[in-house]
Write a protein that holds these residues in place. Structure first.
Motif, PDB file in Angstrom:
ATOM      1  N   THR A  70      -8.374   7.186  11.152  1.00 52.25           N
ATOM      2  CA  THR A  70      -9.672   7.409  10.516  1.00 52.25           C
ATOM      3  C   THR A  70     -10.094   8.872  10.641  1.00 52.25           C
ATOM      4  OG1 THR A  70     -10.827   6.793  12.548  1.00 52.25           O
ATOM      5  CG2 THR A  70     -10.439   5.050  10.942  1.00 52.25           C
ATOM      6  N   ALA A  96     -13.300   6.267   6.048  1.00 55.84           N
ATOM      7  CA  ALA A  96     -12.395   7.188   5.354  1.00 55.84           C
ATOM      8  C   ALA A  96     -11.178   7.421   6.244  1.00 55.84           C
ATOM      9  CB  ALA A  96     -13.105   8.505   5.077  1.00 55.84           C
ATOM     10  N   ALA A 100      -2.518  11.852   3.681  1.00 52.24           N
ATOM     11  CA  ALA A 100      -2.056  11.173   2.467  1.00 52.24           C
ATOM     12  C   ALA A 100      -1.254   9.938   2.864  1.00 52.24           C
ATOM     13  CB  ALA A 100      -1.184  12.118   1.651  1.00 52.24           C
ATOM     14  N   PRO A 101      -1.330   8.887   2.060  1.00 52.86           N
ATOM     15  CA  PRO A 101      -0.522   7.702   2.370  1.00 52.86           C
ATOM     16  C   PRO A 101       0.966   8.018   2.202  1.00 52.86           C
ATOM     17  CG  PRO A 101      -1.613   7.459   0.259  1.00 52.86           C
ATOM     18  CD  PRO A 101      -2.112   8.731   0.854  1.00 52.86           C
ATOM     19  N   LYS A 127      -8.929  -0.524   4.630  1.00 55.96           N
ATOM     20  CA  LYS A 127      -9.065   0.635   3.743  1.00 55.96           C
ATOM     21  C   LYS A 127      -7.698   1.072   3.232  1.00 55.96           C
ATOM     22  CE  LYS A 127     -11.485   3.947   1.828  1.00 55.96           C
ATOM     23  NZ  LYS A 127     -12.549   3.680   0.858  1.00 55.96           N
ATOM     24  N   PHE A 128      -6.712   1.115   4.130  1.00 52.54           N
ATOM     25  CA  PHE A 128      -5.357   1.476   3.728  1.00 52.54           C
ATOM     26  C   PHE A 128      -4.837   0.500   2.673  1.00 52.54           C
ATOM     27  CE2 PHE A 128      -0.782   1.058   4.026  1.00 52.54           C
ATOM     28  CZ  PHE A 128      -0.378   2.367   3.848  1.00 52.54           C
ATOM     29  N   GLU A 130      -6.561  -1.359   0.672  1.00 52.05           N
ATOM     30  CA  GLU A 130      -7.362  -1.175  -0.543  1.00 52.05           C
ATOM     31  C   GLU A 130      -6.792  -0.040  -1.398  1.00 52.05           C
ATOM     32  OE1 GLU A 130     -11.530   0.710  -0.480  1.00 52.05           O
ATOM     33  OE2 GLU A 130     -11.907  -1.451  -0.337  1.00 52.05           O
ATOM     34  N   GLN A 131      -6.248   0.985  -0.757  1.00 54.75           N
ATOM     35  CA  GLN A 131      -5.737   2.174  -1.449  1.00 54.75           C
ATOM     36  C   GLN A 131      -4.249   2.096  -1.803  1.00 54.75           C
ATOM     37  OE1 GLN A 131      -6.601   5.264   1.415  1.00 54.75           O
ATOM     38  NE2 GLN A 131      -8.740   5.384   0.829  1.00 54.75           N
ATOM     39  N   THR A 132      -3.586   1.027  -1.411  1.00 54.76           N
ATOM     40  CA  THR A 132      -2.128   0.978  -1.528  1.00 54.76           C
ATOM     41  C   THR A 132      -1.663  -0.084  -2.503  1.00 54.76           C
ATOM     42  OG1 THR A 132      -1.935   1.735   0.759  1.00 54.76           O
ATOM     43  CG2 THR A 132       0.005   0.687  -0.190  1.00 54.76           C
ATOM     44  N   ASP A 133      -0.743   0.313  -3.379  1.00 53.05           N
ATOM     45  CA  ASP A 133      -0.045  -0.622  -4.260  1.00 53.05           C
ATOM     46  C   ASP A 133       1.380  -0.720  -3.729  1.00 53.05           C
ATOM     47  OD1 ASP A 133       1.366  -1.953  -6.255  1.00 53.05           O
ATOM     48  OD2 ASP A 133       0.397  -0.855  -7.888  1.00 53.05           O
ATOM     49  N   GLN A 159      -4.941  -9.170   0.711  1.00 52.87           N
ATOM     50  CA  GLN A 159      -5.289  -7.761   0.550  1.00 52.87           C
ATOM     51  C   GLN A 159      -4.110  -6.855   0.208  1.00 52.87           C
ATOM     52  OE1 GLN A 159      -7.630  -6.471   3.960  1.00 52.87           O
ATOM     53  NE2 GLN A 159      -8.618  -8.461   4.018  1.00 52.87           N
ATOM     54  N   LYS A 161      -1.852  -5.601  -2.072  1.00 57.50           N
ATOM     55  CA  LYS A 161      -1.694  -5.614  -3.530  1.00 57.50           C
ATOM     56  C   LYS A 161      -0.238  -5.466  -3.952  1.00 57.50           C
ATOM     57  CE  LYS A 161      -4.565  -2.270  -4.439  1.00 57.50           C
ATOM     58  NZ  LYS A 161      -5.619  -1.621  -3.744  1.00 57.50           N
TER      59      LYS A 161
END
Length: 195
Positions: A70, A96, A100-101, A127-128, A130-133, A159, A161
């Motif tokens: 974080t 936050a 970068a992932p 959060k990770f 949520e931001q990751t495909d 969660q 994705k």
């Protein structure tokens, strides 16, 4: 400690010990000395129990590792951190993240872990996710806890994705470094090879 509160996995593993700044070592993405799938271990750890498990998984698979961290540190006091974690989960005001992932393209097995916070996936890992495909990658969850996994694995599955979610594993946080946990991880990795 209540079973689902952050840090319930042991007195030491309560939310917040993650240091600022994401860290990763993905230098070995092109080869796996064990000859199996290319593995990436992604984890969030507050006090260190989940980190111990993640590092053991990296060792066992010859894979790479990525720490979710974080931007803002959690409070040190147990009551404060559990209250903050609960607020984040209830409001979905997720923290936050630093860095970068990781690039998931080189990997065909991704192991994602964190501590159980309030009976579910911790807010930083949410959060990770949520931001990751995951782009159809094979993904398996692991978690550390001190009072039970709650809905962690089911929540993770919903969660993650576009992931092909494999069997997950739950571990007592206080036993993260012991020999029995090592053999439990070996058995889990063998099971994942067959899925």
């Amino acid at each position: 400690n209540s079973a689902g509160a952050p840090g319930a996995e042991s007195a030491a593993e309560h939310p917040g010990n993650a240091k600022s700044g994401a860290t990763s070592d993905t230098s070995g993405a092109d080869a796996n000395p064990q000859g199996g799938p290319k593995v990436l271990v992604i984890y969030y750890s507050y006090s260190g129990n989940t980190k111990i498990v993640a590092e053991r998984l990296r060792e066992k698979t010859g894979g790479d590792i990525y720490a979710v961290e974080t931007e803002r540190a959690y409070p040190e006091a147990y009551r404060d951190v559990t209250a903050e974690a609960k607020r984040e989960l209830e409001t979905r005001d997720l923290p936050a993240l630093k860095g970068a992932p990781p690039d998931l393209a080189p990997y065909n097995l991704i192991l994602v872990g964190g501590p159980v916070w309030w009976y579910t996936v911790p807010a930083p890992l949410m959060k990770f996710l949520e931001q990751t495909d995951f782009m159809g990658k094979r993904v398996a969850a692991f978690c550390t806890h001190g009072g039970g996994p709650g809905d962690y694995l089911d929540d993770f599955k919903t969660q993650a994705k576009n992931a092909v979610v494999l069997s997950g594993i739950t571990l007592w946080g206080a036993q993260a470094g012991n020999r029995k946990t090592g053999s439990i991880l070996d058995d889990w990795l063998t099971k994942l090879e067959r899925e």
